[in-house]
Design a protein around this motif. Structure first.
Motif, PDB file in Angstrom:
ATOM      1  N   ALA A  13       0.853  -1.188   0.000  1.00  0.00           N
ATOM      2  CA  ALA A  13       0.000   0.000   0.000  1.00  0.00           C
ATOM      3  C   ALA A  13       0.881   1.226   0.000  1.00  0.00           C
ATOM      4  O   ALA A  13       1.880   1.288   0.721  1.00  0.00           O
ATOM      5  CB  ALA A  13      -0.908   0.006   1.220  1.00  0.00           C
ATOM      6  N   GLY A  14       0.518   2.209  -0.817  1.00  0.00           N
ATOM      7  CA  GLY A  14       1.309   3.428  -0.885  1.00  0.00           C
ATOM      8  C   GLY A  14       0.440   4.662  -0.778  1.00  0.00           C
ATOM      9  O   GLY A  14      -0.617   4.743  -1.405  1.00  0.00           O
ATOM     10  N   HIS A  28       4.458   3.588   3.122  1.00  0.00           N
ATOM     11  CA  HIS A  28       4.458   2.359   2.330  1.00  0.00           C
ATOM     12  C   HIS A  28       4.389   1.187   3.298  1.00  0.00           C
ATOM     13  O   HIS A  28       5.255   1.037   4.157  1.00  0.00           O
ATOM     14  CB  HIS A  28       5.721   2.264   1.468  1.00  0.00           C
ATOM     15  CG  HIS A  28       5.834   3.358   0.458  1.00  0.00           C
ATOM     16  ND1 HIS A  28       5.113   3.364  -0.708  1.00  0.00           N
ATOM     17  CD2 HIS A  28       6.564   4.497   0.462  1.00  0.00           C
ATOM     18  CE1 HIS A  28       5.394   4.452  -1.388  1.00  0.00           C
ATOM     19  NE2 HIS A  28       6.271   5.171  -0.702  1.00  0.00           N
ATOM     20  N   VAL A  29       3.366   0.370   3.170  1.00  0.00           N
ATOM     21  CA  VAL A  29       3.160  -0.764   4.065  1.00  0.00           C
ATOM     22  C   VAL A  29       2.834  -2.003   3.250  1.00  0.00           C
ATOM     23  O   VAL A  29       1.897  -1.991   2.447  1.00  0.00           O
ATOM     24  CB  VAL A  29       2.008  -0.498   5.068  1.00  0.00           C
ATOM     25  CG1 VAL A  29       1.830  -1.686   5.990  1.00  0.00           C
ATOM     26  CG2 VAL A  29       2.286   0.758   5.877  1.00  0.00           C
ATOM     27  N   GLU A  30       3.590  -3.069   3.457  1.00  0.00           N
ATOM     28  CA  GLU A  30       3.291  -4.324   2.762  1.00  0.00           C
ATOM     29  C   GLU A  30       2.372  -5.172   3.628  1.00  0.00           C
ATOM     30  O   GLU A  30       2.668  -5.439   4.795  1.00  0.00           O
ATOM     31  CB  GLU A  30       4.572  -5.096   2.451  1.00  0.00           C
ATOM     32  CG  GLU A  30       4.301  -6.350   1.635  1.00  0.00           C
ATOM     33  CD  GLU A  30       5.549  -6.943   1.015  1.00  0.00           C
ATOM     34  OE1 GLU A  30       5.484  -8.098   0.582  1.00  0.00           O
ATOM     35  OE2 GLU A  30       6.577  -6.244   0.971  1.00  0.00           O
ATOM     36  N   MET A  31       1.247  -5.570   3.046  1.00  0.00           N
ATOM     37  CA  MET A  31       0.233  -6.327   3.774  1.00  0.00           C
ATOM     38  C   MET A  31       0.251  -7.785   3.347  1.00  0.00           C
ATOM     39  O   MET A  31       0.341  -8.097   2.155  1.00  0.00           O
ATOM     40  CB  MET A  31      -1.155  -5.742   3.515  1.00  0.00           C
ATOM     41  CG  MET A  31      -1.300  -4.309   3.978  1.00  0.00           C
ATOM     42  SD  MET A  31      -1.125  -4.128   5.771  1.00  0.00           S
ATOM     43  CE  MET A  31      -2.573  -5.035   6.329  1.00  0.00           C
ATOM     44  N   SER A  36      -7.830  -3.501   3.615  1.00  0.00           N
ATOM     45  CA  SER A  36      -9.069  -2.884   4.108  1.00  0.00           C
ATOM     46  C   SER A  36      -9.047  -2.618   5.604  1.00  0.00           C
ATOM     47  O   SER A  36      -9.700  -1.692   6.082  1.00  0.00           O
ATOM     48  CB  SER A  36     -10.280  -3.759   3.762  1.00  0.00           C
ATOM     49  OG  SER A  36     -10.146  -5.045   4.339  1.00  0.00           O
ATOM     50  N   THR A  37      -8.285  -3.418   6.356  1.00  0.00           N
ATOM     51  CA  THR A  37      -8.303  -3.275   7.813  1.00  0.00           C
ATOM     52  C   THR A  37      -7.455  -2.117   8.316  1.00  0.00           C
ATOM     53  O   THR A  37      -7.632  -1.662   9.449  1.00  0.00           O
ATOM     54  CB  THR A  37      -7.814  -4.568   8.480  1.00  0.00           C
ATOM     55  OG1 THR A  37      -6.503  -4.894   7.977  1.00  0.00           O
ATOM     56  CG2 THR A  37      -8.762  -5.731   8.182  1.00  0.00           C
ATOM     57  N   THR A  38      -6.532  -1.623   7.494  1.00  0.00           N
ATOM     58  CA  THR A  38      -5.600  -0.606   7.996  1.00  0.00           C
ATOM     59  C   THR A  38      -5.524   0.667   7.167  1.00  0.00           C
ATOM     60  O   THR A  38      -4.930   1.645   7.608  1.00  0.00           O
ATOM     61  CB  THR A  38      -4.172  -1.195   8.081  1.00  0.00           C
ATOM     62  OG1 THR A  38      -3.745  -1.567   6.757  1.00  0.00           O
ATOM     63  CG2 THR A  38      -4.133  -2.420   8.988  1.00  0.00           C
ATOM     64  N   ILE A  39      -6.090   0.676   5.975  1.00  0.00           N
ATOM     65  CA  ILE A  39      -5.836   1.795   5.067  1.00  0.00           C
ATOM     66  C   ILE A  39      -6.355   3.127   5.602  1.00  0.00           C
ATOM     67  O   ILE A  39      -5.703   4.167   5.464  1.00  0.00           O
ATOM     68  CB  ILE A  39      -6.409   1.502   3.653  1.00  0.00           C
ATOM     69  CG1 ILE A  39      -5.844   2.503   2.643  1.00  0.00           C
ATOM     70  CG2 ILE A  39      -7.920   1.477   3.657  1.00  0.00           C
ATOM     71  CD1 ILE A  39      -4.362   2.404   2.428  1.00  0.00           C
ATOM     72  N   LEU A  40      -7.524   3.123   6.222  1.00  0.00           N
ATOM     73  CA  LEU A  40      -8.057   4.383   6.773  1.00  0.00           C
ATOM     74  C   LEU A  40      -7.178   4.891   7.912  1.00  0.00           C
ATOM     75  O   LEU A  40      -6.960   6.104   8.053  1.00  0.00           O
ATOM     76  CB  LEU A  40      -9.491   4.181   7.247  1.00  0.00           C
ATOM     77  CG  LEU A  40     -10.527   3.956   6.142  1.00  0.00           C
ATOM     78  CD1 LEU A  40     -11.899   3.662   6.749  1.00  0.00           C
ATOM     79  CD2 LEU A  40     -10.610   5.158   5.215  1.00  0.00           C
ATOM     80  N   GLU A  41      -6.663   3.967   8.708  1.00  0.00           N
ATOM     81  CA  GLU A  41      -5.756   4.342   9.792  1.00  0.00           C
ATOM     82  C   GLU A  41      -4.471   4.951   9.236  1.00  0.00           C
ATOM     83  O   GLU A  41      -3.941   5.927   9.781  1.00  0.00           O
ATOM     84  CB  GLU A  41      -5.433   3.094  10.622  1.00  0.00           C
ATOM     85  CG  GLU A  41      -4.507   3.362  11.809  1.00  0.00           C
ATOM     86  CD  GLU A  41      -4.194   2.083  12.560  1.00  0.00           C
ATOM     87  OE1 GLU A  41      -3.140   2.055  13.223  1.00  0.00           O
ATOM     88  OE2 GLU A  41      -4.990   1.120  12.477  1.00  0.00           O
ATOM     89  N   GLN A  42      -3.990   4.406   8.129  1.00  0.00           N
ATOM     90  CA  GLN A  42      -2.781   4.932   7.503  1.00  0.00           C
ATOM     91  C   GLN A  42      -3.010   6.341   6.957  1.00  0.00           C
ATOM     92  O   GLN A  42      -2.145   7.220   7.090  1.00  0.00           O
ATOM     93  CB  GLN A  42      -2.337   4.003   6.381  1.00  0.00           C
ATOM     94  CG  GLN A  42      -1.831   2.659   6.856  1.00  0.00           C
ATOM     95  CD  GLN A  42      -1.693   1.655   5.727  1.00  0.00           C
ATOM     96  OE1 GLN A  42      -1.471   2.045   4.580  1.00  0.00           O
ATOM     97  NE2 GLN A  42      -1.842   0.383   6.034  1.00  0.00           N
TER      98      GLN A  42
END
Length: 257
Positions: A13-14, A28-31, A36-42
């Protein structure tokens, strides 16, 4: 003017936030599974770290694929939900185009005027099925430019390998071939075993897409107004016409038949 760029097309995710041409922050986070569980938090973290608010964003650039069916939908759904009813400009980017430009930007500084360069963008769709396209760098008097020379396709890694070997044997021997994308990282051993000195591979840190590339494309005014090959690659759209481009039918669509 704030510009927000986002992708969840692959496992990486970028997110990035710019003020004009200045980078304010990026994530930048590799899932392992779903974004869906973290994108809003990011997104919330990015805004907090940069001291900015959602209402300050004027331009939104998002990847429309190809890549993970779920990942592509997540990015588009999130930006539609966050910016619905807000006065923002929406721009869509094809991930293969962006990878081509990322390779181009990495090479641009060191390019000689007479160099003949071709870049293959390769996105992994698992089990050696890939999304692919190819680009060439053309040298002009004013500057170099990148053009799409082989349209987007869904194919097998072996087919791309065979194509490169055949082209090398039939007229492209003087052309430098570069490969970029997560498929290159995932299948690097096989690629190097089959192609060896036929190709060059970017550093691992530059193989996966970086949303900073989206913004650079936007700042360079690479805006696409049609679907002609090689005619720019960032397309202005709106919240209602912002849709995924999977390049192939989903499993659910195939099962209907």
């Amino acid at each position: 003017m704030l510009t927000f760029a986002m992708t969840t097309t692959t496992k990486l995710a970028g997110l990035s936030l710019y003020k004009k041409d200045k980078l304010l922050g990026e994530i930048h986070v590799e899932m392992a599974k779903t974004h869906s569980t973290t994108i809003l938090e990011q997104i919330d973290s990015l805004l907090k770290w940069t001291g900015k608010k959602l209402d300050e964003i004027e331009n939104v650039i998002v990847s429309i694929g190809p890549g993970s069916f779920t990942g592509v939908r997540i990015a588009i759904s999130v930006v539609k939900g966050l910016f619905f009813g807000k006065n923002v400009n929406f721009y869509e980017v094809n991930e293969l185009d962006a990878l081509g430009y990322q390779g181009y930007y990495n090479l641009k500084i060191n390019l000689e005027n007479d160099e003949n360069v071709k870049i293959y963008s390769l996105i992994d769709s698992r089990k050696e099925k890939i999304y692919s396209s190819a680009y060439e760098i053309f040298c002009e008097k004013a500057a170099n430019k990148l053009e799409l020379v082989k349209n987007y396709e869904v194919t097998k890694l072996d087919n791309v390998i065979e194509e490169i070997i055949e082209n090398k044997q039939n007229g492209e021997n003087n052309k430098k071939i570069y490969l970029i994308g997560d498929a290159v990282f995932n299948y690097k051993v096989k690629i190097l075993d089959k192609l060896g000195n036929f190709v060059k591979i970017f550093e691992d840190k530059n193989l996966a897409i970086n949303t900073m590339t989206y913004v650079q494309m936007f700042l360079d005014k690479n805006l696409r107004n049609d679907d002609v090959l090689g005619k720019n690659i960032v397309k202005k759209t709106d919240i209602f016409n912002l849709k995924p481009d999977y390049l192939e039918k989903s499993q659910a669509e195939r099962d209907k038949k």
